[in-house]
Design an enzyme around this catalytic site. Structure first.
Site, PDB file in Angstrom:
ATOM      1  CG  ASP A   1      -1.772   1.172   1.403  1.00 27.87           C
ATOM      2  OD1 ASP A   1      -1.564   2.164   0.682  1.00 27.87           O
ATOM      3  OD2 ASP A   1      -2.673   1.123   2.260  1.00 27.87           O
TER       4      ASP A   1
ATOM      5  CG  HIS B   1      -6.810   3.438   4.501  1.00 26.13           C
ATOM      6  ND1 HIS B   1      -5.447   3.236   4.555  1.00 26.13           N
ATOM      7  CD2 HIS B   1      -7.102   4.248   5.543  1.00 26.13           C
ATOM      8  CE1 HIS B   1      -4.934   3.890   5.581  1.00 26.13           C
ATOM      9  NE2 HIS B   1      -5.930   4.522   6.203  1.00 26.13           N
TER      10      HIS B   1
ATOM     11  CG  ASP C   1      -5.470   0.425   0.859  1.00 25.39           C
ATOM     12  OD1 ASP C   1      -5.267  -0.800   0.833  1.00 25.39           O
ATOM     13  OD2 ASP C   1      -5.511   1.082   1.917  1.00 25.39           O
TER      14      ASP C   1
ATOM     15  CD  GLN D   1      -1.249   2.165   4.983  1.00 28.27           C
ATOM     16  OE1 GLN D   1      -2.091   3.045   4.942  1.00 28.27           O
ATOM     17  NE2 GLN D   1      -1.543   0.881   4.914  1.00 28.27           N
TER      18      GLN D   1
ATOM     19  N   GLY E   1      18.305  -5.988   0.749  1.00 30.58           N
ATOM     20  CA  GLY E   1      18.491  -7.313   0.144  1.00 30.58           C
ATOM     21  C   GLY E   1      17.228  -8.115  -0.083  1.00 30.58           C
ATOM     22  CG  ASN E   2      14.056 -10.936   1.214  1.00 28.12           C
ATOM     23  OD1 ASN E   2      12.874 -10.637   1.367  1.00 28.12           O
ATOM     24  ND2 ASN E   2      14.454 -12.144   0.837  1.00 28.12           N
TER      25      ASN E   2
ATOM     26  CG  ASP F   1      -7.363  -3.614   1.068  1.00 28.40           C
ATOM     27  OD1 ASP F   1      -6.335  -3.553   1.782  1.00 28.40           O
ATOM     28  OD2 ASP F   1      -8.069  -2.621   0.830  1.00 28.40           O
TER      29      ASP F   1
ATOM     30  CE1 TYR G   1      -3.961  -1.336  11.369  1.00 29.74           C
ATOM     31  CE2 TYR G   1      -4.670   0.950  11.508  1.00 29.74           C
ATOM     32  CZ  TYR G   1      -4.768  -0.299  10.931  1.00 29.74           C
ATOM     33  OH  TYR G   1      -5.660  -0.529   9.917  1.00 29.74           O
TER      34      TYR G   1
ATOM     35  CE  LYS H   1      -6.342  -6.300  11.045  1.00 28.05           C
ATOM     36  NZ  LYS H   1      -5.679  -6.865  12.203  1.00 28.05           N
TER      37      LYS H   1
ATOM     38  NE  ARG I   1     -11.257   4.792  13.087  1.00 29.86           N
ATOM     39  CZ  ARG I   1     -10.545   5.883  12.756  1.00 29.86           C
ATOM     40  NH1 ARG I   1      -9.248   5.861  12.847  1.00 29.86           N
ATOM     41  NH2 ARG I   1     -11.148   6.962  12.327  1.00 29.86           N
TER      42      ARG I   1
ATOM     43  CE1 TYR J   1      -6.260   4.520  14.706  1.00 27.86           C
ATOM     44  CE2 TYR J   1      -6.983   2.365  13.959  1.00 27.86           C
ATOM     45  CZ  TYR J   1      -6.665   3.685  13.696  1.00 27.86           C
ATOM     46  OH  TYR J   1      -6.731   4.162  12.418  1.00 27.86           O
TER      47      TYR J   1
HETATM   48  P1  13P Z   1      -5.171  -0.619   5.013  1.00 27.19           P
HETATM   49  O1  13P Z   1      -4.419  -1.594   5.869  1.00 27.19           O
HETATM   50  O2  13P Z   1      -5.757  -1.302   3.817  1.00 27.19           O
HETATM   51  O3  13P Z   1      -4.311   0.536   4.648  1.00 27.19           O
HETATM   52  O4  13P Z   1      -6.397  -0.074   5.823  1.00 27.19           O
HETATM   53  C1  13P Z   1      -6.203   0.682   6.956  1.00 27.19           C
HETATM   54  C2  13P Z   1      -7.410   0.921   7.793  1.00 27.19           C
HETATM   55  O5  13P Z   1      -7.282   1.031   8.971  1.00 27.19           O
HETATM   56  C3  13P Z   1      -8.706   1.009   7.169  1.00 27.19           C
HETATM   57  O6  13P Z   1      -9.688   1.311   8.109  1.00 27.19           O
HETATM   58  P1  13P Z   2      -5.729   6.905  10.092  1.00 22.31           P
HETATM   59  O1  13P Z   2      -5.755   6.441  11.540  1.00 22.31           O
HETATM   60  O2  13P Z   2      -4.410   7.420   9.633  1.00 22.31           O
HETATM   61  O3  13P Z   2      -6.852   7.872   9.793  1.00 22.31           O
HETATM   62  O4  13P Z   2      -5.896   5.607   9.171  1.00 22.31           O
HETATM   63  C1  13P Z   2      -6.657   4.569   9.534  1.00 22.31           C
HETATM   64  C2  13P Z   2      -7.984   4.708   8.977  1.00 22.31           C
HETATM   65  O5  13P Z   2      -8.251   5.440   8.067  1.00 22.31           O
HETATM   66  C3  13P Z   2      -9.015   3.896   9.569  1.00 22.31           C
HETATM   67  O6  13P Z   2     -10.218   4.060   8.907  1.00 22.31           O
HETATM   68 MG    MG Z   3      -4.123   1.974   3.291  1.00 26.10          MG
HETATM   69 MG    MG Z   4      -4.775  -2.283   2.213  1.00 23.58          MG
END
Ligand code: 13P
Ligand code: 13P
Ligand code: MG
Ligand code: MG
Length: 389
Positions: free
Chosen positions: A25, A32, A65, A107, A116-117, A144, A245, A248, A282, A363
Site C-alpha cells: 500500500d 484507504h 488500496d 504507508q 536485500g529482501n 485487502d 498500527y 492491516k 481501523r 489502535y
Molecule cells: P489498510 O491496511 O488497507 O491501509 O487499511 C487501513 C485501515 O485502517 C482502514 O480502516
Molecule cells: P488513520 O488512523 O491514519 O486515519 O488511518 C486509519 C484509517 O483510516 C481507519 O479508517
Molecule cells: Mg491503506
Molecule cells: Mg490495504
C-alpha cells in the site's frame, strides 16, 4: 521456506520457474480505498521498463488500496534483484503518490533503505519455485483490509476437507493428502513453523488454524504425492515490523491448481462462505470476507474485507491474460449474501465479537482510555443486609 518433502523432478516438466508476487500500500484516493490511475501506471511502467533483463513477464493489479506486482523469472525465491525491482517501483510510486497528495503515501514502506529482501520492510511477498508443467495453471489471490489468517479456512477446506474437495477421494494422487506448514506469527522470539500432514494430523491442523488472528497462519501447502509446493502465503505482520498500527497486512497468495493439486473450482469454492475475518474499519473488527472482481476498491465501513483472484496459465515463463476468478455471475449472489452478513454484524457496533479482542485491536486509544478509567474505579462497600428476626 524449505520443506522436508523432496521428490525427484516430475517427468516432462521443463524449466525451473519462479513466481514472485510482491505487494504494498503506497497511497490511495479518498482514504484507504484504491490507488490512483497515475500511481498504478507509475508502478507498472517502472516494472515494464526496468524489468526487461530480469523478469520473463509481469502483471500489475490492485485490490482495495494495495498494488501487487506479479513477476515470472528464473532467479529463485528471495532474489535480491527481483525484490529490489519491486521495492524501487514502490519507492518511485510512493513519491508519485506524495506529489498527487494521496492518502497514506508510502504507508507500507517501513524502512528507508533496501537491505536485500523486502521481507521485514513492509511489503508482503509470496513466492513459488517449481519445474513448470506442460500446462501450468495457477491462481493469484490478493486480499485487502484483513490479515494472512483470512486464508486459513479456505486452504483447510480446499486441501483437507472431502466435503469441499471431492478430489481427495476421487483422485488417487490427491488422496495421498497434503502437508501444511503453519506459522506461529506471534511468537515472542521470532517466527516458528510446524509441519503437519493431512489427513493423519487433521485435528492438530484444525486446533491451530482455528485461531487465525492471534497465533497461526498457513504459510505453505505441499502435495504429498509429488512433493511439489502448491501454495505460498505472505505471512508478514506489519504490526510486528513497525511496532505500531500501520494498516492491516492485506495478504497475497499463490496457489497451483489441477493434476496433483485441487482443481480451480475446489480452491475457489470456500470463498462462497463469506467467513468472518479480522480487519475492516481501523483493522479492528470481525467482518465477512467478500470475493470481488479484479481491481475493486473499498467502501462500506472501510470494507468489507475483500479478496480477488486472477487465474493464469504460464508457459516458458510467459503469462496468459488473467481470468477473473470471482467475476462469473455465481459470485453476485455470494456478494449479496456477504453484504447482508456485514450489515448484520455491524448492527452490533462495538459490542462483543463485532470488534477484535483487546490483544488484536490496532489502535492504542482504547488501552489509554481503560487505564485512565482504572484510576476512577472504587470498591463497592457492600451494605450488610440484616435478616429480620
Ligand atoms: P489498510 O491496511 O488497507 O491501509 O487499511 C487501513 C485501515 O485502517 C482502514 O480502516
Ligand atoms: P488513520 O488512523 O491514519 O486515519 O488511518 C486509519 C484509517 O483510516 C481507519 O479508517
Ligand atoms: Mg491503506
Ligand atoms: Mg490495504
Amino acid at each position: 521456506m524449505e520443506c522436508s518433502l523432496h521428490f525427484g523432478q516430475v517427468e516432462g516438466w521443463a524449466m525451473k520457474l519462479t513466481l514472485s508476487v510482491i505487494k504494498a500500500d503506497i497511497g490511495s484516493v479518498g482514504g484507504h480505498v484504491s490507488p490512483s490511475k497515475h500511481l498504478r501506471e507509475t508502478v507498472a511502467s517502472y516494472i515494464a521498463e526496468q524489468g526487461t533483463r530480469l523478469i520473463l513477464d509481469h502483471y500489475v493489479s490492485y485490490t482495495g488500496d494495495d498494488i501487487a506486482i506479479l513477476m515470472t523469472h528464473s532467479r529463485g525465491e528471495g532474489d535480491e534483484q527481483i525484490h529490489r525491482l519491486a521495492w524501487d517501483a514502490f519507492r518511485i510510486g510512493a513519491e508519485a503518490a506524495r506529489q498527487e497528495g494521496l492518502y497514506g503515501a508510502g504507508q507500507d514502506l517501513l524502512k528507508d533503505s533496501f537491505s536485500g529482501n523486502v521481507k521485514g520492510m513492509g511489503p508482503a511477498v509470496a513466492e513459488l519455485e517449481f519445474d513448470e508443467r506442460p500446462n501450468e495453471p495457477f491462481l493469484f489471490f490478493a486480499a485487502d483490509k484483513t490479515d494472512p489468517g483470512a486464508y486459513n479456512l479456505p486452504l483447510y477446506l480446499a486441501f483437507a476437507d472431502v466435503m469441499n474437495t471431492p478430489g481427495l477421494i476421487l483422485s488417487p494422487r490427491i488422496s495421498r493428502g497434503f502437508r501444511f506448514v503453519i506459522m506461529d506469527v506471534n511468537h515472542t522470539t521470532g517466527d516458528r513453523v510446524i509441519e503437519l500432514d493431512a489427513p493423519e494430523d487433521l485435528y492438530d491442523i484444525a486446533a491451530l488454524l482455528r485461531d487465525p488472528e492471534r497465533y497461526v497462519v498457513v504459510e505453505s501447502v505441499w502435495s504429498r504425492a509429488g512433493g511439489e509446493q502448491a501454495v505460498a502465503v505472505a505471512t508478514s505482520r506489519l504490526h510486528n515490523i513497525a511496532g505500531k498500527y500501520t494498516g492491516k497486512d492485506d495478504p497475497v497468495m499463490l496457489v497451483r491448481v489441477q493434476m496433483d493439486f485441487p482443481a480451480t473450482g475446489e480452491v475457489l469454492a470456500p470463498y462462497a462462505i463469506g467467513h468472518f475475518v479480522g480487519g475492516c474499519m481501523r483493522g479492528s473488527h470481525q467482518m465477512p470476507l467478500m470475493p470481488v472482481t479484479l481491481n475493486t476498491g473499498i467502501s462500506y465501513f472501510d470494507g468489507p474485507p475483500i479478496v480477488s483472484c486472477a487465474g493464469f496459465c504460464v508457459h516458458n515463463g510467459k503469462l496468459t491474460e488473467p481470468i477473473d476468478g470471482f467475476a462469473q455471475p455465481f459470485w453476485d449472489t455470494v456478494r449479496g449474501h456477504v453484504a447482508n452478513k456485514a450489515m448484520e454484524i455491524r448492527r452490533q457496533g462495538f459490542i462483543g465479537t463485532a470488534m477484535l479482542p483487546m490483544s488484536e485491536l490496532e489502535y492504542t486509544g482504547i488501552a489509554q482510555k481503560l487505564s485512565s478509567l482504572d484510576e476512577k474505579f472504587h470498591m463497592r462497600v457492600t451494605e450488610k443486609v440484616h435478616a429480620i428476626n
